[in-house]
Design an enzyme around this catalytic site. Structure first.
Site, PDB file in Angstrom:
ATOM      1  N   ASN A  90      -1.833  -5.599  17.382  1.00  0.00           N
ATOM      2  CA  ASN A  90      -1.466  -5.461  16.054  1.00  0.00           C
ATOM      3  C   ASN A  90      -0.944  -6.673  15.623  1.00  0.00           C
ATOM      4  OD1 ASN A  90      -1.738  -2.913  16.102  1.00  0.00           O
ATOM      5  ND2 ASN A  90       0.345  -2.453  16.754  1.00  0.00           N
ATOM      6  N   GLU A  97      -2.795  -9.436   3.236  1.00  0.00           N
ATOM      7  CA  GLU A  97      -3.331 -10.758   3.342  1.00  0.00           C
ATOM      8  C   GLU A  97      -4.386 -11.112   4.459  1.00  0.00           C
ATOM      9  OE1 GLU A  97      -0.921 -14.505   5.380  1.00  0.00           O
ATOM     10  OE2 GLU A  97       0.279 -12.745   4.954  1.00  0.00           O
ATOM     11  N   TYR A  98      -5.288 -11.896   4.006  1.00  0.00           N
ATOM     12  CA  TYR A  98      -6.315 -12.340   5.041  1.00  0.00           C
ATOM     13  C   TYR A  98      -5.758 -13.321   6.030  1.00  0.00           C
ATOM     14  CZ  TYR A  98     -10.525 -14.382   6.720  1.00  0.00           C
ATOM     15  OH  TYR A  98     -11.496 -14.668   7.479  1.00  0.00           O
ATOM     16  N   LYS A 122      -8.486   3.823  12.306  1.00  0.00           N
ATOM     17  CA  LYS A 122      -8.459   5.230  12.482  1.00  0.00           C
ATOM     18  C   LYS A 122      -8.904   5.750  11.054  1.00  0.00           C
ATOM     19  CE  LYS A 122      -4.290   5.544  14.311  1.00  0.00           C
ATOM     20  NZ  LYS A 122      -3.207   5.839  14.443  1.00  0.00           N
ATOM     21  N   ASP A 152       0.595  -4.743  11.605  1.00  0.00           N
ATOM     22  CA  ASP A 152       0.442  -3.062  11.645  1.00  0.00           C
ATOM     23  C   ASP A 152       2.025  -2.529  11.591  1.00  0.00           C
ATOM     24  OD1 ASP A 152       0.089  -0.634  12.133  1.00  0.00           O
ATOM     25  OD2 ASP A 152      -2.042  -1.028  12.569  1.00  0.00           O
ATOM     26  N   ASP A 180       5.920  -1.243  17.654  1.00  0.00           N
ATOM     27  CA  ASP A 180       4.386  -1.189  18.219  1.00  0.00           C
ATOM     28  C   ASP A 180       3.860  -2.592  18.260  1.00  0.00           C
ATOM     29  OD1 ASP A 180       2.291   0.173  19.166  1.00  0.00           O
ATOM     30  OD2 ASP A 180       1.454   0.472  17.474  1.00  0.00           O
TER      31      ASP A 180
HETATM   32  C1  N15 Z   1      -0.173   1.278   5.744  1.00  0.00           C
HETATM   33  C2  N15 Z   1       0.335   0.128   5.490  1.00  0.00           C
HETATM   34  C3  N15 Z   1       0.910  -0.287   4.352  1.00  0.00           C
HETATM   35  C4  N15 Z   1       0.360  -0.652   6.384  1.00  0.00           C
HETATM   36  C5  N15 Z   1      -0.339  -2.056   6.230  1.00  0.00           C
HETATM   37  N1  N15 Z   1      -0.878  -2.777   7.359  1.00  0.00           N
HETATM   38  C6  N15 Z   1      -2.051  -2.204   7.792  1.00  0.00           C
HETATM   39  O1  N15 Z   1      -2.810  -1.405   7.174  1.00  0.00           O
HETATM   40  C7  N15 Z   1      -2.323  -2.870   9.151  1.00  0.00           C
HETATM   41  N2  N15 Z   1      -3.494  -3.272   9.056  1.00  0.00           N
HETATM   42  C8  N15 Z   1      -3.931  -4.622   8.814  1.00  0.00           C
HETATM   43  N3  N15 Z   1      -4.842  -2.631   9.143  1.00  0.00           N
HETATM   44  C9  N15 Z   1      -5.757  -3.637   9.335  1.00  0.00           C
HETATM   45  C10 N15 Z   1      -5.076  -4.822   8.904  1.00  0.00           C
HETATM   46  C11 N15 Z   1      -5.857  -6.096   8.946  1.00  0.00           C
HETATM   47  C12 N15 Z   1      -5.592  -7.065   8.066  1.00  0.00           C
HETATM   48  C13 N15 Z   1      -7.142  -6.101   9.797  1.00  0.00           C
HETATM   49  C14 N15 Z   1      -7.852  -7.453   9.767  1.00  0.00           C
HETATM   50  C15 N15 Z   1      -7.444  -8.346   9.038  1.00  0.00           C
HETATM   51  C16 N15 Z   1      -6.377  -8.370   8.148  1.00  0.00           C
HETATM   52  N4  N15 Z   1      -6.226  -9.364   7.508  1.00  0.00           N
HETATM   53  N5  N15 Z   1      -7.237 -10.346   8.087  1.00  0.00           N
HETATM   54  C17 N15 Z   1      -7.709  -9.843   8.989  1.00  0.00           C
HETATM   55  C18 N15 Z   1      -8.944 -10.372   9.502  1.00  0.00           C
HETATM   56  N6  N15 Z   1      -9.144 -11.730   9.430  1.00  0.00           N
HETATM   57  C19 N15 Z   1     -10.156 -11.988  10.560  1.00  0.00           C
HETATM   58  C20 N15 Z   1     -10.767 -13.148  10.524  1.00  0.00           C
HETATM   59  C21 N15 Z   1     -11.635 -13.137  11.573  1.00  0.00           C
HETATM   60  C22 N15 Z   1     -12.141 -11.967  12.318  1.00  0.00           C
HETATM   61  C23 N15 Z   1     -11.565 -10.715  11.929  1.00  0.00           C
HETATM   62  C24 N15 Z   1     -10.575 -10.762  10.939  1.00  0.00           C
HETATM   63  N7  N15 Z   1      -9.586  -9.862  10.610  1.00  0.00           N
END
Ligand code: N15
Length: 307
Positions: free
Chosen positions: A170, A120-121, A52, A183, A165
């Site tokens: 998520n 974290e990835y 978003k 999330d 959620d």
């Molecule tokens: C506002 C706050 C403190 C909350 C923090 N959490 C977030 O922002 C939630 N969030 C997590 N939003 C995006 C992500 C997110 C983290 C999205 C994707 C990934 C991520 N970590 N690793 C990925 C990820 N790994 C992948 C491997 C292959 C294909 C897609 C991938 N995405």
């Protein structure tokens, strides 16, 4: 937030030289120096996803080569939606959670136009994509995800955090295919009587939330039941073409199971999908339910807990 440690663990590695050379003075860690992160510290790679308020990129910290997911949020978008307060709250919640099945937030920084979250990835990507690709998961995989989710939620609830959620979108997958709650966009400290506008799908929401009543951590028990159903069948139990039909199905708990769903799985799901939150199976009882004990690969849970 003091969470710069993990990216700079190399600073703590003793070299062979230390054994013969006079003892070195202990050097202050990056954390002790209170050094702030900036965009200069990272190399940015391919986009991992769009959200978003901004996008997520693969990124690498330059000195340690530590791989992370960098979420870039636009300040103007955050301001126009009055989401600054929510972001602060989410950062506050997520930065204090440490569990193998909860995605880590390592830190954050900002410049004049953007906020950057160092996350974290998750090498195996999104759970919902894996589910769409396999259409449905077998009992072993489903039970393992449910056990990992229950364990992570137990930890959240012990810290008075309710997620609210839980849904495949998520959830991410770690190096060994383990579930990671990613999330916290809707999480709050319990109990809550907040009445936010409900946007998006109702599929994972319990009766008390769609009817706008007060709710507590037992909302998460309902969504564990919904997730278990979706993992085993490929679709959530109350899915319809319209909001109002889904609403009715949820309130009536109108659930039908395809023939392949085993009696044990049905039993677990129906003990979670109870209209009265107090009647829902507790997370401890989910973890000891016969279907989970028979099918879940609990090795990952045990190993992490001994650390
Ligand atoms: C506002 C706050 C403190 C909350 C923090 N959490 C977030 O922002 C939630 N969030 C997590 N939003 C995006 C992500 C997110 C983290 C999205 C994707 C990934 C991520 N970590 N690793 C990925 C990820 N790994 C992948 C491997 C292959 C294909 C897609 C991938 N995405």
């Amino acid at each position: 937030m003091a969470s710069k440690g993990p990216l700079h663990s190399k600073e703590n590695v003793k070299t062979a030289k230390a054994a013969i050379a006079p003892p070195e003075k202990p050097q202050p860690s990056r954390e002790e120096k209170k050094k702030k992160w900036t965009l200069e510290d990272f190399e940015i790679g391919r986009p991992l996803g769009k959200g978003k308020f901004g996008n997520v990129y693969l990124a690498r910290e330059k000195t340690t080569k530590y791989i992370v997911a960098m979420k870039v949020l636009s300040k103007t978008q955050l301001k126009s939606g009055h989401f600054e307060h929510q972001l602060r709250r989410e950062i506050e919640i997520q930065s204090h959670l440490r569990h193998p099945n909860i995605l880590r937030l390592f830190g954050y920084f900002y410049d004049t136009t953007r906020v950057y979250l160092i996350l974290e990835y998750a090498p195996q990507g999104e759970l919902y994509k894996a589910l769409r690709a396999e259409r449905k998961f077998d009992e072993k995989k489903s039970a393992t995800f449910v056990a990992q989710l229950a364990d992570a939620l137990k930890y959240c609830h012990s810290k008075k955090v309710i997620h609210r959620d839980i849904k495949p979108e998520n959830l991410l997958l770690g190096n060994n295919g383990e579930l990671k709650i990613a999330d916290f966009g809707w999480s709050v400290h319990s109990p809550s009587s907040r009445r936010e506008t409900l946007c998006g799908t109702l599929d994972y929401l319990p009766p008390e939330m769609i009817e706008g009543r007060t709710h507590d951590e037992k909302v998460d028990l309902w969504s564990v039941g919904v997730l278990c159903y979706e993992l085993l069948t490929g679709s959530p139990p109350f899915e319809t073409k319209s909001h109002s039909d889904t609403y009715k199905k949820i309130c009536r708990i109108d659930v039908h199971f395809p023939a392949h769903v085993s009696p044990g799985a049905k039993d677990l799901i129906m003990r979670l999908l109870r209209h009265d939150p107090k009647e829902r199976l507790s997370l401890d009882r989910v973890l000891t339910h016969p279907w989970i004990r028979e099918h879940a690969d609990v090795a990952s849970l045990v190993v992490h807990k001994r650390k």
